[in-house]
Motif scaffolding. Structure first.
Motif, PDB file in Angstrom:
ATOM      1  N   LEU A  57      -1.499  25.352 -15.251  1.00  0.00           N
ATOM      2  CA  LEU A  57      -1.749  26.762 -14.950  1.00  0.00           C
ATOM      3  C   LEU A  57      -0.470  27.447 -14.464  1.00  0.00           C
ATOM      4  O   LEU A  57      -0.140  28.552 -14.900  1.00  0.00           O
ATOM      5  N   GLY A  58       0.255  26.771 -13.593  1.00  0.00           N
ATOM      6  CA  GLY A  58       1.524  27.321 -13.115  1.00  0.00           C
ATOM      7  C   GLY A  58       2.542  27.466 -14.241  1.00  0.00           C
ATOM      8  O   GLY A  58       3.260  28.466 -14.320  1.00  0.00           O
ATOM      9  N   MET A  59       2.591  26.474 -15.114  1.00  0.00           N
ATOM     10  CA  MET A  59       3.530  26.536 -16.245  1.00  0.00           C
ATOM     11  C   MET A  59       3.173  27.685 -17.186  1.00  0.00           C
ATOM     12  O   MET A  59       4.041  28.429 -17.625  1.00  0.00           O
ATOM     13  N   ILE A  60       1.903  27.824 -17.477  1.00  0.00           N
ATOM     14  CA  ILE A  60       1.464  28.902 -18.377  1.00  0.00           C
ATOM     15  C   ILE A  60       1.787  30.265 -17.775  1.00  0.00           C
ATOM     16  O   ILE A  60       2.303  31.152 -18.459  1.00  0.00           O
ATOM     17  N   THR A  61       1.523  30.415 -16.491  1.00  0.00           N
ATOM     18  CA  THR A  61       1.804  31.690 -15.814  1.00  0.00           C
ATOM     19  C   THR A  61       3.295  31.987 -15.814  1.00  0.00           C
ATOM     20  O   THR A  61       3.719  33.093 -16.161  1.00  0.00           O
ATOM     21  N   GLY A  62       4.092  31.009 -15.449  1.00  0.00           N
ATOM     22  CA  GLY A  62       5.545  31.205 -15.426  1.00  0.00           C
ATOM     23  C   GLY A  62       6.111  31.505 -16.800  1.00  0.00           C
ATOM     24  O   GLY A  62       6.945  32.397 -16.970  1.00  0.00           O
ATOM     25  N   MET A  63       5.653  30.768 -17.790  1.00  0.00           N
ATOM     26  CA  MET A  63       6.149  30.992 -19.155  1.00  0.00           C
ATOM     27  C   MET A  63       5.760  32.371 -19.658  1.00  0.00           C
ATOM     28  O   MET A  63       6.544  33.032 -20.345  1.00  0.00           O
ATOM     29  N   ASP A  64       4.566  32.801 -19.310  1.00  0.00           N
ATOM     30  CA  ASP A  64       4.122  34.127 -19.744  1.00  0.00           C
ATOM     31  C   ASP A  64       5.000  35.225 -19.146  1.00  0.00           C
ATOM     32  O   ASP A  64       5.307  36.219 -19.809  1.00  0.00           O
ATOM     33  N   MET A  65       5.416  35.014 -17.901  1.00  0.00           N
ATOM     34  CA  MET A  65       6.244  36.022 -17.232  1.00  0.00           C
ATOM     35  C   MET A  65       7.644  36.127 -17.845  1.00  0.00           C
ATOM     36  O   MET A  65       8.270  37.187 -17.799  1.00  0.00           O
ATOM     37  N   PHE A  66       8.136  35.033 -18.403  1.00  0.00           N
ATOM     38  CA  PHE A  66       9.506  35.008 -18.926  1.00  0.00           C
ATOM     39  C   PHE A  66       9.566  34.797 -20.435  1.00  0.00           C
ATOM     40  O   PHE A  66      10.633  34.511 -20.974  1.00  0.00           O
ATOM     41  N   LYS A  67       8.438  34.958 -21.095  1.00  0.00           N
ATOM     42  CA  LYS A  67       8.380  34.687 -22.537  1.00  0.00           C
ATOM     43  C   LYS A  67       9.370  35.547 -23.331  1.00  0.00           C
ATOM     44  O   LYS A  67      10.090  35.048 -24.179  1.00  0.00           O
TER      45      LYS A  67
END
Length: 109
Positions: A57-67
């Motif tokens: 969940l943390g990885m998905i959130t972080g990746m979405d923010m910096f995609k």
């Protein structure tokens, strides 16, 4: 656009893609995975199912923010040519204004 600017943007884009690809691998972490953030650590308990879910969940959130990078570059030779033509047209307008002023001076002078 200057070649150095394009080169810098290319380096940043390549760096960003490499990092996002690495994060994509980490996003696939599953229960039982041992994550070592310090190469010297010896006692690393495997992730529980809940910990793995929270990590994903943390990885998905972080990746979405910096995609997406916060900038884009486009080279459009036509726009540069149009700008040059517009500048030349502006110069023609200035010449016309100067000619009109000279004509007014001659008729009033």
């Amino acid at each position: 656009m200057e070649e150095q600017t394009i080169e810098l943007a290319t380096v940043v884009q390549n760096w960003h893609k490499k990092r996002m690809d690495q994060l994509e691998v980490l996003r696939g972490v599953e229960e039982g995975t041992e994550l070592r953030f310090d190469a010297g650590s010896t006692d690393v308990p495997p992730l529980s199912g809940r910990e793995a879910d929270l990590f994903r969940l943390g990885m998905i959130t972080g990746m979405d923010m910096f995609k997406a990078l916060p900038f884009t570059l486009e080279r459009n030779e036509t726009d540069d040519d149009d700008d040059l033509d517009d500048d030349l047209d502006d110069d023609d307008d200035l010449d016309d204004d100067l000619d009109d002023d000279a004509l007014e001076d001659e008729t009033h002078g």
